[in-house]
Design a protein around this motif. Structure first.
Motif, PDB file in Angstrom:
ATOM      1  N   ILE A 247     -19.337  51.731  11.467  1.00  0.00           N
ATOM      2  CA  ILE A 247     -20.033  52.763  12.222  1.00  0.00           C
ATOM      3  C   ILE A 247     -20.633  53.764  11.242  1.00  0.00           C
ATOM      4  CG2 ILE A 247     -19.740  54.654  13.867  1.00  0.00           C
ATOM      5  CD1 ILE A 247     -17.491  53.066  15.130  1.00  0.00           C
ATOM      6  N   GLN A 248     -21.863  54.131  11.474  1.00  0.00           N
ATOM      7  CA  GLN A 248     -22.550  55.054  10.581  1.00  0.00           C
ATOM      8  C   GLN A 248     -22.892  56.336  11.337  1.00  0.00           C
ATOM      9  OE1 GLN A 248     -23.226  54.517   7.315  1.00  0.00           O
ATOM     10  NE2 GLN A 248     -22.268  52.497   7.359  1.00  0.00           N
ATOM     11  N   VAL A 249     -22.547  57.473  10.747  1.00  0.00           N
ATOM     12  CA  VAL A 249     -22.961  58.763  11.294  1.00  0.00           C
ATOM     13  C   VAL A 249     -23.502  59.604  10.146  1.00  0.00           C
ATOM     14  CG1 VAL A 249     -22.324  60.836  12.565  1.00  0.00           C
ATOM     15  CG2 VAL A 249     -21.140  58.695  13.036  1.00  0.00           C
ATOM     16  N   ASN A 250     -24.702  60.086  10.284  1.00  0.00           N
ATOM     17  CA  ASN A 250     -25.288  60.988   9.299  1.00  0.00           C
ATOM     18  C   ASN A 250     -25.354  62.386   9.904  1.00  0.00           C
ATOM     19  OD1 ASN A 250     -25.798  59.027   7.281  1.00  0.00           O
ATOM     20  ND2 ASN A 250     -27.615  58.339   8.397  1.00  0.00           N
ATOM     21  N   TYR A 251     -24.666  63.334   9.251  1.00  0.00           N
ATOM     22  CA  TYR A 251     -24.619  64.708   9.737  1.00  0.00           C
ATOM     23  C   TYR A 251     -25.540  65.598   8.911  1.00  0.00           C
ATOM     24  CZ  TYR A 251     -20.278  63.460  12.197  1.00  0.00           C
ATOM     25  OH  TYR A 251     -19.341  62.871  13.017  1.00  0.00           O
ATOM     26  N   SER A 252     -26.090  66.594   9.562  1.00  0.00           N
ATOM     27  CA  SER A 252     -26.813  67.663   8.872  1.00  0.00           C
ATOM     28  C   SER A 252     -26.605  68.944   9.667  1.00  0.00           C
ATOM     29  CB  SER A 252     -28.309  67.335   8.754  1.00  0.00           C
ATOM     30  OG  SER A 252     -28.899  67.204  10.043  1.00  0.00           O
TER      31      SER A 252
ATOM     32  N   PHE B 209     -26.168  58.881  15.101  1.00  0.00           N
ATOM     33  CA  PHE B 209     -25.122  57.866  15.237  1.00  0.00           C
ATOM     34  C   PHE B 209     -25.739  56.476  15.375  1.00  0.00           C
ATOM     35  CE2 PHE B 209     -22.690  55.241  18.269  1.00  0.00           C
ATOM     36  CZ  PHE B 209     -21.513  55.077  17.539  1.00  0.00           C
ATOM     37  N   CYS B 210     -25.212  55.532  14.621  1.00  0.00           N
ATOM     38  CA  CYS B 210     -25.637  54.132  14.719  1.00  0.00           C
ATOM     39  C   CYS B 210     -24.478  53.315  15.256  1.00  0.00           C
ATOM     40  CB  CYS B 210     -26.046  53.589  13.347  1.00  0.00           C
ATOM     41  SG  CYS B 210     -27.451  54.430  12.609  1.00  0.00           S
ATOM     42  N   ASP B 211     -24.752  52.460  16.217  1.00  0.00           N
ATOM     43  CA  ASP B 211     -23.708  51.613  16.804  1.00  0.00           C
ATOM     44  C   ASP B 211     -23.038  50.731  15.748  1.00  0.00           C
ATOM     45  OD1 ASP B 211     -23.953  52.522  19.348  1.00  0.00           O
ATOM     46  OD2 ASP B 211     -25.376  50.983  19.980  1.00  0.00           O
ATOM     47  N   PRO B 212     -21.797  50.315  16.023  1.00  0.00           N
ATOM     48  CA  PRO B 212     -21.129  49.367  15.122  1.00  0.00           C
ATOM     49  C   PRO B 212     -22.011  48.142  14.908  1.00  0.00           C
ATOM     50  CG  PRO B 212     -19.591  50.185  16.756  1.00  0.00           C
ATOM     51  CD  PRO B 212     -20.948  50.677  17.168  1.00  0.00           C
ATOM     52  N   GLY B 213     -22.070  47.689  13.675  1.00  0.00           N
ATOM     53  CA  GLY B 213     -22.884  46.532  13.354  1.00  0.00           C
ATOM     54  C   GLY B 213     -24.216  46.893  12.746  1.00  0.00           C
ATOM     55  N   CYS B 214     -24.557  48.192  12.723  1.00  0.00           N
ATOM     56  CA  CYS B 214     -25.825  48.601  12.133  1.00  0.00           C
ATOM     57  C   CYS B 214     -25.825  48.426  10.618  1.00  0.00           C
ATOM     58  CB  CYS B 214     -26.135  50.054  12.479  1.00  0.00           C
ATOM     59  SG  CYS B 214     -26.848  50.252  14.125  1.00  0.00           S
ATOM     60  N   GLY B 215     -24.672  48.715  10.004  1.00  0.00           N
ATOM     61  CA  GLY B 215     -24.585  48.597   8.559  1.00  0.00           C
ATOM     62  C   GLY B 215     -24.314  47.161   8.149  1.00  0.00           C
ATOM     63  N   LEU B 216     -24.613  46.821   6.882  1.00  0.00           N
ATOM     64  CA  LEU B 216     -24.376  45.459   6.408  1.00  0.00           C
ATOM     65  C   LEU B 216     -22.901  45.103   6.492  1.00  0.00           C
ATOM     66  CD1 LEU B 216     -26.761  45.252   3.325  1.00  0.00           C
ATOM     67  CD2 LEU B 216     -27.060  44.207   5.567  1.00  0.00           C
TER      68      LEU B 216
ATOM     69  N   THR C 236     -28.636  57.004  18.064  1.00  0.00           N
ATOM     70  CA  THR C 236     -28.613  58.106  19.024  1.00  0.00           C
ATOM     71  C   THR C 236     -28.447  59.406  18.260  1.00  0.00           C
ATOM     72  OG1 THR C 236     -27.503  56.662  20.618  1.00  0.00           O
ATOM     73  CG2 THR C 236     -27.542  59.023  21.108  1.00  0.00           C
ATOM     74  N   THR C 237     -29.269  60.379  18.576  1.00  0.00           N
ATOM     75  CA  THR C 237     -29.191  61.682  17.910  1.00  0.00           C
ATOM     76  C   THR C 237     -28.535  62.696  18.833  1.00  0.00           C
ATOM     77  OG1 THR C 237     -31.182  61.244  16.595  1.00  0.00           O
ATOM     78  CG2 THR C 237     -30.498  63.543  16.828  1.00  0.00           C
ATOM     79  N   HIS C 238     -27.511  63.351  18.321  1.00  0.00           N
ATOM     80  CA  HIS C 238     -26.803  64.395  19.067  1.00  0.00           C
ATOM     81  C   HIS C 238     -26.993  65.721  18.324  1.00  0.00           C
ATOM     82  CE1 HIS C 238     -24.642  61.321  21.435  1.00  0.00           C
ATOM     83  NE2 HIS C 238     -24.603  60.650  20.298  1.00  0.00           N
TER      84      HIS C 238
END
Length: 226
Positions: free
Chosen positions: A62-67, A51-58, A20-22
């Protein structure tokens, strides 16, 4: 076979991720009292969080990439004397400044936190360590003359009667605008990709350590292509 199985599992895991992109814009305003009256300046920064839901990463985290895109706040404190509030990292600044306004959402629940941020349109005050780094120049035409400014003692840099009143942050529908900082710092594009002391990279051998810690991108994300 093992490598192929791991690759297949990774592809399936990635495909199953819910991203999901915010995106929101936030305006920072710096207000200063001077002997000649109150002056202020502001800047709008566009923040994007994927934002990636829990479980997206190995590892299942929870993964969030900010810019972000924007430029520093520039305030002409006195004629020809400028204060700049650097961009820094604006990612979760609104939440850190006023977590109570987010209805008790814990910081680790970033899915809800990010969804709620664009609704936080009421201005919050940034205090203490949440304030942006403030700088000025002994000579506005010389990049290496940049100096740090103590938020609690602007008079040391600008003279008696000058003090910081407040720094506020608010979500806004205004678009991020560019060009104000480069109008004041006419050399900003020319100094890139070097640091403000003229060196390409950070170095303990710099004659101007503070200038060496800053680049043109400390003032605008749109300079060069870092």
């Amino acid at each position: 076979m093992v490598r192929m199985a791991l690759l297949t599992a990774f592809v399936l895991l990635t495909a199953a991720c819910n991203r999901t992109t915010h995106t929101w814009n936030q305006r920072m305003t710096v207000t200063i009292e001077t002997p000649d009256g109150i002056v202020s300046g502001s800047s709008v920064v566009e923040v994007t969080a994927v934002f990636c839901d829990p479980g997206c990463g190995l590892a299942g985290d929870i993964q969030v990439n900010y810019s972000h895109r924007g430029e520093a706040v520039a305030v002409e404190v006195l004629p020809g004397q400028w204060l700049f509030a650097l961009i820094g990292n604006p990612a979760e600044l609104m939440y850190r400044a006023s977590p109570d306004r987010f209805g008790g959402i814990p910081r680790h629940d970033r899915g809800r936190l990010l969804a709620e941020t664009p609704r936080q349109t009421e201005a919050v005050e940034l205090t203490g360590g949440l304030r942006p780094h403030l700088v000025t120049f002994a000579d506005i035409t010389v990049p290496a003359s940049v100096m740090a400014v103590d938020a609690g003692n602007l008079a040391a840099a600008f003279g008696d009667g000058v003090r910081l009143m407040d720094v506020t942050l608010e979500v806004t529908r205004e678009e991020a605008a560019f060009g104000n900082v480069t109008t004041v710092l006419e050399w900003l594009e020319d100094v890139w990709p070097n640091r403000l002391d003229g060196l390409r990279y950070g170095s303990i051998e710099s004659l101007f350590p503070f200038a060496n810690s800053l680049s043109a991108n400390s003032f605008s994300t749109e300079i060069g292509d870092e």
